[in-house]
Design a protein around this motif. Structure first.
Motif, short mmCIF file in Angstrom:
data_model
loop_
_atom_site.label_atom_id
_atom_site.label_comp_id
_atom_site.label_asym_id
_atom_site.label_seq_id
_atom_site.Cartn_x
_atom_site.Cartn_y
_atom_site.Cartn_z
N ALA A 179 0.83 -1.20 0.00
CA ALA A 179 0.00 0.00 0.00
C ALA A 179 0.86 1.25 0.00
CB ALA A 179 -0.93 0.00 1.21
N LEU A 180 1.91 1.25 0.79
CA LEU A 180 2.81 2.40 0.84
C LEU A 180 3.48 2.62 -0.51
CD1 LEU A 180 4.34 4.63 2.33
CD2 LEU A 180 6.02 2.92 3.01
N ALA A 181 3.94 1.56 -1.13
CA ALA A 181 4.58 1.68 -2.43
C ALA A 181 3.60 2.22 -3.47
CB ALA A 181 5.15 0.33 -2.87
N ALA A 182 2.37 1.73 -3.44
CA ALA A 182 1.37 2.21 -4.39
C ALA A 182 1.08 3.69 -4.20
CB ALA A 182 0.08 1.39 -4.25
N LEU A 183 0.97 4.12 -2.94
CA LEU A 183 0.74 5.54 -2.67
C LEU A 183 1.89 6.40 -3.15
CD1 LEU A 183 -0.86 5.52 0.90
CD2 LEU A 183 -1.93 6.22 -1.24
N LEU A 184 3.10 5.95 -2.90
CA LEU A 184 4.26 6.72 -3.32
C LEU A 184 4.37 6.79 -4.84
CD1 LEU A 184 6.88 5.57 -0.69
CD2 LEU A 184 5.76 7.79 -0.83
N LEU A 185 4.04 5.70 -5.52
CA LEU A 185 4.12 5.69 -6.98
C LEU A 185 3.04 6.56 -7.62
CD1 LEU A 185 5.06 2.02 -7.80
CD2 LEU A 185 6.45 4.05 -8.11
N THR A 186 1.89 6.66 -7.00
CA THR A 186 0.83 7.48 -7.57
C THR A 186 0.96 8.94 -7.16
OG1 THR A 186 -0.66 7.03 -5.72
CG2 THR A 186 -0.83 5.59 -7.66
N GLY A 187 1.88 9.24 -6.30
CA GLY A 187 2.09 10.63 -5.89
C GLY A 187 1.06 11.08 -4.87
N THR B 182 2.66 21.07 -15.42
CA THR B 182 3.08 19.68 -15.39
C THR B 182 3.53 19.33 -13.98
OG1 THR B 182 5.34 20.26 -15.99
CG2 THR B 182 3.86 19.68 -17.80
N SER B 183 3.46 18.08 -13.66
CA SER B 183 3.97 17.60 -12.38
C SER B 183 5.44 17.28 -12.55
CB SER B 183 3.24 16.32 -11.95
OG SER B 183 1.87 16.58 -11.79
N PRO B 184 6.23 17.54 -11.52
CA PRO B 184 7.65 17.20 -11.65
C PRO B 184 7.83 15.69 -11.73
CG PRO B 184 7.15 17.88 -9.41
CD PRO B 184 5.91 18.10 -10.23
N ALA B 185 8.73 15.26 -12.56
CA ALA B 185 9.02 13.83 -12.71
C ALA B 185 9.87 13.37 -11.54
CB ALA B 185 9.76 13.58 -14.01
N PRO B 186 9.62 12.17 -11.02
CA PRO B 186 10.46 11.66 -9.92
C PRO B 186 11.87 11.36 -10.42
CG PRO B 186 8.94 9.97 -10.69
CD PRO B 186 8.60 11.23 -11.43
N HIS C 33 14.12 2.73 -6.68
CA HIS C 33 13.90 2.28 -5.30
C HIS C 33 12.47 1.79 -5.12
CE1 HIS C 33 14.35 2.06 -0.98
NE2 HIS C 33 13.28 2.80 -0.85
N MET C 34 11.49 2.51 -5.66
CA MET C 34 10.09 2.09 -5.54
C MET C 34 9.87 0.78 -6.29
SD MET C 34 8.17 3.99 -3.69
CE MET C 34 9.51 4.06 -2.55
N GLN C 35 10.51 0.63 -7.45
CA GLN C 35 10.37 -0.62 -8.20
C GLN C 35 10.93 -1.79 -7.41
OE1 GLN C 35 8.68 -0.96 -11.20
NE2 GLN C 35 8.80 -3.09 -10.56
N LYS C 36 12.06 -1.57 -6.73
CA LYS C 36 12.65 -2.63 -5.90
C LYS C 36 11.71 -3.00 -4.76
CE LYS C 36 16.68 -3.99 -3.19
NZ LYS C 36 15.88 -4.93 -2.47
N LEU C 37 11.09 -1.98 -4.13
CA LEU C 37 10.14 -2.26 -3.05
C LEU C 37 8.95 -3.06 -3.57
CD1 LEU C 37 10.07 1.13 -1.12
CD2 LEU C 37 11.11 -1.01 -0.38
N LEU C 38 8.45 -2.70 -4.73
CA LEU C 38 7.32 -3.45 -5.30
C LEU C 38 7.73 -4.87 -5.66
CD1 LEU C 38 5.61 -0.81 -7.59
CD2 LEU C 38 4.68 -1.89 -5.55
N ASP C 39 8.91 -5.03 -6.24
CA ASP C 39 9.39 -6.37 -6.58
C ASP C 39 9.56 -7.23 -5.33
OD1 ASP C 39 9.42 -5.64 -9.24
OD2 ASP C 39 11.59 -5.32 -9.31
N ASP C 40 10.10 -6.63 -4.25
CA ASP C 40 10.26 -7.36 -2.99
C ASP C 40 8.89 -7.73 -2.40
OD1 ASP C 40 12.99 -7.08 -3.25
OD2 ASP C 40 13.17 -5.49 -1.75
N ALA C 41 7.92 -6.82 -2.49
CA ALA C 41 6.58 -7.11 -1.99
C ALA C 41 5.93 -8.22 -2.80
CB ALA C 41 5.71 -5.86 -2.01
N ASP C 42 6.09 -8.18 -4.13
CA ASP C 42 5.56 -9.24 -4.98
C ASP C 42 6.19 -10.59 -4.64
OD1 ASP C 42 3.79 -7.64 -6.37
OD2 ASP C 42 5.17 -7.31 -8.05
N SER C 43 7.49 -10.58 -4.41
CA SER C 43 8.19 -11.81 -4.07
C SER C 43 7.70 -12.37 -2.74
CB SER C 43 9.70 -11.54 -4.01
OG SER C 43 10.39 -12.69 -3.61
N ALA C 44 7.52 -11.49 -1.75
CA ALA C 44 7.03 -11.93 -0.45
C ALA C 44 5.61 -12.46 -0.56
CB ALA C 44 7.10 -10.78 0.55
N ALA C 45 4.78 -11.82 -1.36
CA ALA C 45 3.41 -12.28 -1.55
C ALA C 45 3.39 -13.65 -2.23
CB ALA C 45 2.62 -11.27 -2.36
#
Length: 75
Positions: free
Chosen positions: A16-24, A41-45, A52-64
């Protein structure tokens, strides 16, 4: 509660935290329902933030996936 269920519940906040951070965290600076002004325009990350966010999502997917595998093995 089985170990797989506890592990799955532990992954949910991280995902949930990763999703919130990715959606801004929604739109900032705009009234609800009003479109942004022309040319705004919104500033690009930063690339490092995206990586880093992609790594967190990948780790969460792996844990799931591991939790799902454990749950299937417990049946």
């Amino acid at each position: 509660m089985s170990r797989a269920h506890r592990r799955a519940l532990a992954v949910l906040p991280a995902g949930a935290l990763a999703a919130l951070l990715l959606t801004g965290c929604g739109s900032h600076g705009h009234a609800a329902g009003s479109p942004g002004s022309p040319g705004s325009t919104s500033p690009a990350p930063a690339a490092s933030d995206v990586a880093h966010m992609q790594k967190l999502l990948d780790d969460a997917d792996s844990a799931a996936a591991a939790a799902d595998s454990d749950a299937a093995a417990d049946k």
